[in-house]
Motif scaffolding. Structure first.
Motif, PDB file in Angstrom:
ATOM      1  N   GLU A 111       0.816  -1.102   0.045  1.00  0.00           N
ATOM      2  CA  GLU A 111      -0.262  -0.073  -0.044  1.00  0.00           C
ATOM      3  C   GLU A 111       0.821   1.130  -0.081  1.00  0.00           C
ATOM      4  O   GLU A 111       1.747   1.535   0.680  1.00  0.00           O
ATOM      5  CB  GLU A 111      -1.004  -0.289   1.149  1.00  0.00           C
ATOM      6  N   TRP A 134     -12.608   2.938  -4.293  1.00  0.00           N
ATOM      7  CA  TRP A 134     -12.965   1.783  -3.887  1.00  0.00           C
ATOM      8  C   TRP A 134     -14.412   1.754  -2.976  1.00  0.00           C
ATOM      9  O   TRP A 134     -14.391   2.618  -2.116  1.00  0.00           O
ATOM     10  CB  TRP A 134     -12.047   0.856  -3.181  1.00  0.00           C
ATOM     11  N   SER A 153     -15.938  -3.156   1.331  1.00  0.00           N
ATOM     12  CA  SER A 153     -15.488  -4.233   0.556  1.00  0.00           C
ATOM     13  C   SER A 153     -13.915  -3.680   0.388  1.00  0.00           C
ATOM     14  O   SER A 153     -13.468  -2.756   0.513  1.00  0.00           O
ATOM     15  CB  SER A 153     -16.210  -4.568  -0.652  1.00  0.00           C
ATOM     16  N   GLU A 154     -13.050  -5.234   0.026  1.00  0.00           N
ATOM     17  CA  GLU A 154     -11.724  -4.918   0.186  1.00  0.00           C
ATOM     18  C   GLU A 154     -11.454  -5.249  -1.270  1.00  0.00           C
ATOM     19  O   GLU A 154     -12.188  -6.389  -1.896  1.00  0.00           O
ATOM     20  CB  GLU A 154     -11.026  -5.671   1.007  1.00  0.00           C
ATOM     21  N   ASP A 176     -11.155  -8.922  -2.304  1.00  0.00           N
ATOM     22  CA  ASP A 176     -12.139  -9.712  -2.335  1.00  0.00           C
ATOM     23  C   ASP A 176     -13.019  -9.893  -3.580  1.00  0.00           C
ATOM     24  O   ASP A 176     -13.578 -10.938  -3.928  1.00  0.00           O
ATOM     25  CB  ASP A 176     -13.410  -9.186  -1.256  1.00  0.00           C
ATOM     26  N   ARG A 193      -7.744   2.978  -3.986  1.00  0.00           N
ATOM     27  CA  ARG A 193      -8.530   2.871  -3.028  1.00  0.00           C
ATOM     28  C   ARG A 193      -9.423   3.764  -2.724  1.00  0.00           C
ATOM     29  O   ARG A 193     -10.599   3.651  -2.151  1.00  0.00           O
ATOM     30  CB  ARG A 193      -7.720   2.232  -1.694  1.00  0.00           C
TER      31      ARG A 193
END
Length: 177
Positions: free
Chosen positions: A10, A145, A149-150, A153, A142
């Motif tokens: 990240e 996003w 949720s990730e 996933d 992200r």
């Protein structure tokens, strides 16, 4: 989705766009190829045109896959940083996918914001009857996003996570920084 062998790094929050270099792309495509190998070599690699074509070819070379196909699917309305998105992905050239029946397919794109383009395209591929469809992206932003949720996933293989706009070395604005 299958789990990636190692979590994608990240990036720290930054104010402006993240400018990736060709070396960054080389490292990312190597990481995605290694993640893909953990679940077996696909029989075909499909790149989402435009941005996913370059990483799809690099990943195919790293995996020794000769069957590389393309599909044009877009949501971004221009090449500008933070460009607007269309409500639904626009699909062109679906016939370019050919016959995927029974194949193990890896779908590749450069970036996932909300994941909508990748999910839409993966479903298009699944509708063509492959044995398996896996997904891979160089980066996930992200900041766009969906909450709750990730990325892992919904996306099988991710090279890096960030919270800002990503500019790739093949994009015109990369040379204008």
């Amino acid at each position: 989705m299958s789990a990636s062998p190692a979590p994608a790094p990240e990036e720290a929050d930054q104010a402006g766009p993240l400018y990736l270099t060709w070396d960054d792309i080389g490292l990312a495509t190597t990481a995605l190829a290694q993640q893909t190998l953990a679940a077996g070599v696909p029989q075909a690699v499909v790149g989402i045109v435009r941005g996913g074509l370059i990483p799809a070819v690099w990943i195919a070379h790293r995996l020794g896959v000769h069957d590389v196909r393309t599909i044009e699917v877009t949501r971004t309305t221009s090449d500008a940083v933070n460009a607007a998105k269309t409500p639904l992905p626009t699909v062109r050239t679906p016939a370019s996918l050919g016959n995927l029946t029974g194949l193990d397919v890896l779908l590749v794109d450069d970036i996932a914001g909300s994941g909508t383009t990748l999910a839409h395209t993966a479903q298009m591929l699944r509708d063509l009857g492959p044995a398996r469809v896996r997904t891979a992206v160089l980066a996930v932003n992200r900041a766009n996003w969906p909450a709750g949720s990730e990325p892992h996933d919904r996306i099988d293989h991710i090279a890096r996570l960030t919270t800002t706009w990503v500019v790739f070395p093949w994009e015109e604005q990369h040379d204008q920084r």
